[in-house]
Design a protein around this motif. Structure first.
Motif, mmCIF file in Angstrom:
data_model
loop_
_atom_site.group_PDB
_atom_site.id
_atom_site.type_symbol
_atom_site.label_atom_id
_atom_site.label_comp_id
_atom_site.label_asym_id
_atom_site.label_seq_id
_atom_site.Cartn_x
_atom_site.Cartn_y
_atom_site.Cartn_z
ATOM 1 N N GLY A 1 0.822 -1.194 0.000
ATOM 2 C CA GLY A 1 0.000 0.000 0.000
ATOM 3 C C GLY A 1 0.857 1.244 0.000
ATOM 4 N N VAL A 2 0.479 2.204 -0.814
ATOM 5 C CA VAL A 2 1.227 3.458 -0.925
ATOM 6 C C VAL A 2 0.454 4.598 -0.253
ATOM 7 C CG1 VAL A 2 2.120 5.172 -2.534
ATOM 8 C CG2 VAL A 2 2.342 2.731 -3.049
ATOM 9 N N SER A 3 -0.816 4.714 -0.602
ATOM 10 C CA SER A 3 -1.625 5.804 -0.077
ATOM 11 C C SER A 3 -3.096 5.478 -0.252
ATOM 12 C CB SER A 3 -1.289 7.114 -0.803
ATOM 13 O OG SER A 3 -2.029 8.201 -0.275
ATOM 14 N N CYS A 4 -3.932 6.120 0.542
ATOM 15 C CA CYS A 4 -5.367 5.937 0.391
ATOM 16 C C CYS A 4 -6.074 7.227 0.786
ATOM 17 C CB CYS A 4 -5.885 4.762 1.216
ATOM 18 S SG CYS A 4 -5.624 4.939 2.982
ATOM 19 N N ILE A 5 -7.294 7.349 0.307
ATOM 20 C CA ILE A 5 -8.080 8.541 0.595
ATOM 21 C C ILE A 5 -9.524 8.130 0.833
ATOM 22 C CG2 ILE A 5 -8.483 8.991 -1.877
ATOM 23 C CD1 ILE A 5 -8.277 12.025 -1.158
ATOM 24 N N GLY B 1 5.541 12.784 2.851
ATOM 25 C CA GLY B 1 6.258 14.012 2.547
ATOM 26 C C GLY B 1 6.636 14.153 1.086
ATOM 27 N N ARG B 2 6.481 13.077 0.318
ATOM 28 C CA ARG B 2 6.835 13.124 -1.106
ATOM 29 C C ARG B 2 5.621 12.920 -2.003
ATOM 30 N NH1 ARG B 2 9.971 9.336 -3.261
ATOM 31 N NH2 ARG B 2 9.371 7.694 -1.772
ATOM 32 N N GLN C 1 0.110 12.460 -6.716
ATOM 33 C CA GLN C 1 1.236 13.304 -7.093
ATOM 34 C C GLN C 1 2.479 12.752 -6.409
ATOM 35 O OE1 GLN C 1 1.441 16.085 -9.191
ATOM 36 N NE2 GLN C 1 3.654 15.880 -8.839
ATOM 37 N N MET C 2 3.485 12.438 -7.208
ATOM 38 C CA MET C 2 4.693 11.829 -6.681
ATOM 39 C C MET C 2 5.873 12.734 -6.972
ATOM 40 S SD MET C 2 4.025 7.836 -7.748
ATOM 41 C CE MET C 2 4.391 8.123 -9.473
ATOM 42 N N ASN C 3 6.510 13.201 -5.934
ATOM 43 C CA ASN C 3 7.667 14.084 -6.057
ATOM 44 C C ASN C 3 8.910 13.419 -5.469
ATOM 45 O OD1 ASN C 3 5.939 16.112 -7.108
ATOM 46 N ND2 ASN C 3 5.529 16.896 -5.049
ATOM 47 N N SER C 4 10.053 13.979 -5.807
ATOM 48 C CA SER C 4 11.336 13.474 -5.286
ATOM 49 C C SER C 4 11.450 11.972 -5.443
ATOM 50 C CB SER C 4 11.491 13.869 -3.812
ATOM 51 O OG SER C 4 11.420 15.260 -3.639
ATOM 52 N N LEU C 5 11.145 11.505 -6.615
ATOM 53 C CA LEU C 5 11.144 10.064 -6.863
ATOM 54 C C LEU C 5 12.554 9.499 -6.808
ATOM 55 C CD1 LEU C 5 8.487 10.104 -9.691
ATOM 56 C CD2 LEU C 5 8.296 8.805 -7.571
ATOM 57 N N ASN C 6 12.640 8.273 -6.351
ATOM 58 C CA ASN C 6 13.919 7.571 -6.328
ATOM 59 C C ASN C 6 13.714 6.158 -6.861
ATOM 60 O OD1 ASN C 6 13.264 5.756 -3.997
ATOM 61 N ND2 ASN C 6 13.186 7.706 -2.898
#
Length: 124
Positions: free
Chosen positions: A47-51, A66-67, A82-87
């Motif tokens: 799981g990454v995120s949920c709403i 935070g990302r 929205q995915m920022n600062s991806l690694n």
């Protein structure tokens, strides 16, 4: 026919950003919590995120806090990630799914309807 379609994946350099979309057809997302999950090669889906259905309740895996930001536009019947600062650790196939309840969870076993996934590759 109930359908979820993810889009927005692709190849991005480390430090870059992507916005994933999860569009529903055949039903309205208004009453359901939506989750984003990912599966990296050789690893289990996580799981990454949920709403929640109202958009007021959100949750994130520690690895993306935070990302990543999850949001929803019920008028467009779409949920976004929205995915920022991806690694490189973010590489994988990303799926969205519908939870029959309204609160949201990062437990994939609480979800029923799944999209086909969109590939995200973070590499230089």
């Amino acid at each position: 026919q109930l359908q979820l379609v993810e889009s927005g994946g692709g190849l991005v350099q480390p430090g870059g950003s992507l916005r994933l979309s999860c569009a529903a057809s055949g039903f309205t997302l208004d009453f359901y919590a939506i989750g984003w999950f990912r599966q990296a090669p050789g690893k289990e889906r996580e799981g990454v995120s949920c709403i929640g259905s109202s958009g007021g309740n959100t949750a994130y895996a520690d690895s993306v806090k935070g990302r990543f930001t999850i949001s929803r536009d019920n008028g467009k019947n779409t949920v976004y990630l929205q995915m920022n600062s991806l690694n490189s650790e973010d590489t994988g196939v990303y799926y969205c799914a519908v939870e029959p309840g309204s609160s949201g969870s990062l437990n994939q076993y609480e979800y029923e309807y799944w999209g086909q996934g969109t590939q995200v590759t973070v590499s230089s």
